[in-house]
Design an enzyme around this catalytic site. Structure first.
Site, mmCIF file in Angstrom:
data_model
loop_
_atom_site.group_PDB
_atom_site.id
_atom_site.type_symbol
_atom_site.label_atom_id
_atom_site.label_comp_id
_atom_site.label_asym_id
_atom_site.label_seq_id
_atom_site.Cartn_x
_atom_site.Cartn_y
_atom_site.Cartn_z
ATOM 1 N NE ARG A 155 -0.747 5.339 8.825
ATOM 2 C CZ ARG A 155 -2.046 5.051 8.814
ATOM 3 N NH1 ARG A 155 -2.605 4.560 7.731
ATOM 4 N NH2 ARG A 155 -2.801 5.258 9.873
ATOM 5 C CB SER A 187 -11.129 -3.819 8.742
ATOM 6 O OG SER A 187 -10.481 -2.665 9.222
ATOM 7 N NE ARG A 205 -3.547 -2.407 2.540
ATOM 8 C CZ ARG A 205 -4.458 -2.660 3.477
ATOM 9 N NH1 ARG A 205 -4.720 -1.750 4.397
ATOM 10 N NH2 ARG A 205 -5.089 -3.820 3.499
ATOM 11 C CD GLU A 250 -7.406 -1.579 11.217
ATOM 12 O OE1 GLU A 250 -7.461 -2.750 10.814
ATOM 13 O OE2 GLU A 250 -6.971 -0.631 10.542
ATOM 14 N NE ARG A 303 -1.227 -0.293 12.629
ATOM 15 C CZ ARG A 303 -2.128 0.547 12.126
ATOM 16 N NH1 ARG A 303 -3.420 0.302 12.320
ATOM 17 N NH2 ARG A 303 -1.755 1.616 11.453
#
Length: 424
Positions: free
Chosen positions: A276, A350, A261, A347, A389
């Protein structure tokens, strides 16, 4: 993609969904074009009926050895009119399509209405926050001291926000991938998939990444292929343009892949360490289910993701994302945020239900058991889990005052150690 009939019959609902998701799409123009399309099709149908009738008259005249020149000339004109109208229909349908692909999925009634992540609704919490009797160190400092994470050399090799794992760090990544795949396949009933890590444009469109998120993707220009942002993309598209049998549903798939990404919209965000990064490992879960069971499947999918954090005794909370924080394609999404002793809430998964939104874009249907017209399946996915994470939480929550890191009990047999010590 939404059903055009639904938009036609519920335009105000769709307008609200667009507003609540902070998106833009011209519903008035869609309705205008939709009406024009139906008018054009009606004209074409009338002309075709006229052509069929007159063709029979021409055949009768020829059989009676009478002249049919006037009617033949008339039909040439009708044929030209039909051809012209067909072109107009194609143009209108293309413009309709160009609007449809920018209309987001409609949030489920249980989704809180809000604009940003501050409006997300906390659903539940699990576990006790770590109580360390010393000042916790950040994961990037632990990783450097133990010589298991090399951020500077990752930057040298590829650029900022890339990382190199080495020694125990690389083995921890491998152990986590192995553990999660085994859990999902052996206990949760998923079939393991090893998909391509590059996909074509149609595949990216099917899951909703294109056209909206193209700037966030890594693209190989020469071949027009994209590095996948998540295994959701290739796995969901396995059945693109196929019709399944109802008896095949539900189908559960899990896959490990690296994910790529650009994070083009995240400048200014907290990017220190592993929080990130542009390339990261993830285990994904994807479901293809019957429309009548998709909400039950959504809840069970969430529990499959939670099980990993519970096994590692990592505290977490579940958030019901508000409409403004919901993805373009999702009807509802739970975020799982783990707690890391230094970095706080992060996070890590999802868990989304897309209903038939992705299935319409990818044309994935099933044939009802009792016969009848094929229906669109419902698709769901969740991270199970994203590794960076999760590694952050293990390093920070399992650290010792001496700067070592204990290995969570479920991973000890695979790692062949109970503690990560500095590399020799």
């Amino acid at each position: 993609m939404l059903d055009p009939k639904y938009i036609r019959n519920h335009p105000d609902v769709v307008r609200k969904a667009i507003q609540h998701k902070n998106e833009t799409a011209d519903i008035d123009r869609f309705l205008e074009l939709d009406q024009r399309r139906r008018e054009l099709l009606s004209e074409v149908e009338q002309l075709k009926n006229q052509r069929n009738t007159v063709s029979k008259e021409i055949a009768a005249l020829k059989k009676a050895k009478k002249t049919a020149d006037d009617k033949i000339a008339q039909m040439r004109d009708v044929g030209q009119q039909i051809s012209t109208l067909d072109q107009h229909v194609k143009q209108v349908e293309q413009e309709i399509h160009n609007i449809l692909i920018w209309i987001p999925n409609i949030p489920h009634e249980s989704v809180p209405i809000g604009q940003t992540e501050t409006d997300n609704e906390e659903v539940s919490r699990w576990g006790e926050l770590p109580q360390l009797n010393f000042e916790p160190k950040p994961h990037w400092e632990l990783g450097e001291t133990l010589d298991i994470i090399d951020l500077p050399r990752g930057t040298k090799v590829a650029g900022s926000n890339f990382v190199i794992y080495k020694g125990w760090g690389a083995k921890l990544e491998r152990a986590l991938i192995h553990y999660m795949l085994e859990l999902h396949t052996q206990k949760h009933g998923y079939t393991e998939i090893s998909p391509p890590f590059m996909v074509n444009r149609q595949t990216m469109f099917g899951t909703g990444q294109l056209p909206k998120l193209e700037e966030d993707m890594y693209r190989c220009d020469t071949d027009d292929l994209f590095l996948i942002p998540t295994a959701e993309v290739p796995v969901t598209n396995i059945f693109r343009d196929e019709i399944l049998d109802e008896d095949q549903l539900p189908l559960y798939y899990t896959a490990y892949t690296p994910c790529f990404r650009r994070e083009a919209g995240s400048y200014g965000a907290d990017t220190r360490g592993l929080k990130r990064i542009h390339q990261f490992d993830k285990v994904e879960m994807v479901k293809f289910v019957h429309p009548e069971t998709s909400w039950e499947e959504h809840e069970s999918l969430l529990k499959n993701a939670e099980a990993i954090l519970q096994d590692f005794n990592i505290p977490y909370r579940i958030l019901n994302l508000c409409s403004g924080d919901l993805s373009f394609a999702a009807a509802k999404c739970y975020d799982i945020e783990l707690y890391a002793a230094y970095s706080g809430w992060l996070e890590v998964s999802s868990c989304s239900n897309f209903l038939d939104f992705q299935a319409r874009r990818a044309n994935i249907r099933f044939r009802p058991r009792g016969g009848g017209k094929p229906q669109f399946v419902h698709t769901l996915n969740a991270s199970g889990l994203a590794l960076p994470r999760l590694v952050v939480a293990i390093l920070e929550n399992y650290q010792t005052e001496a700067g070592l890191v204990r290995i969570p009990e479920p991973l000890q047999d695979y790692m062949k150690t109970e503690v990560i010590t500095p590399q020799p």
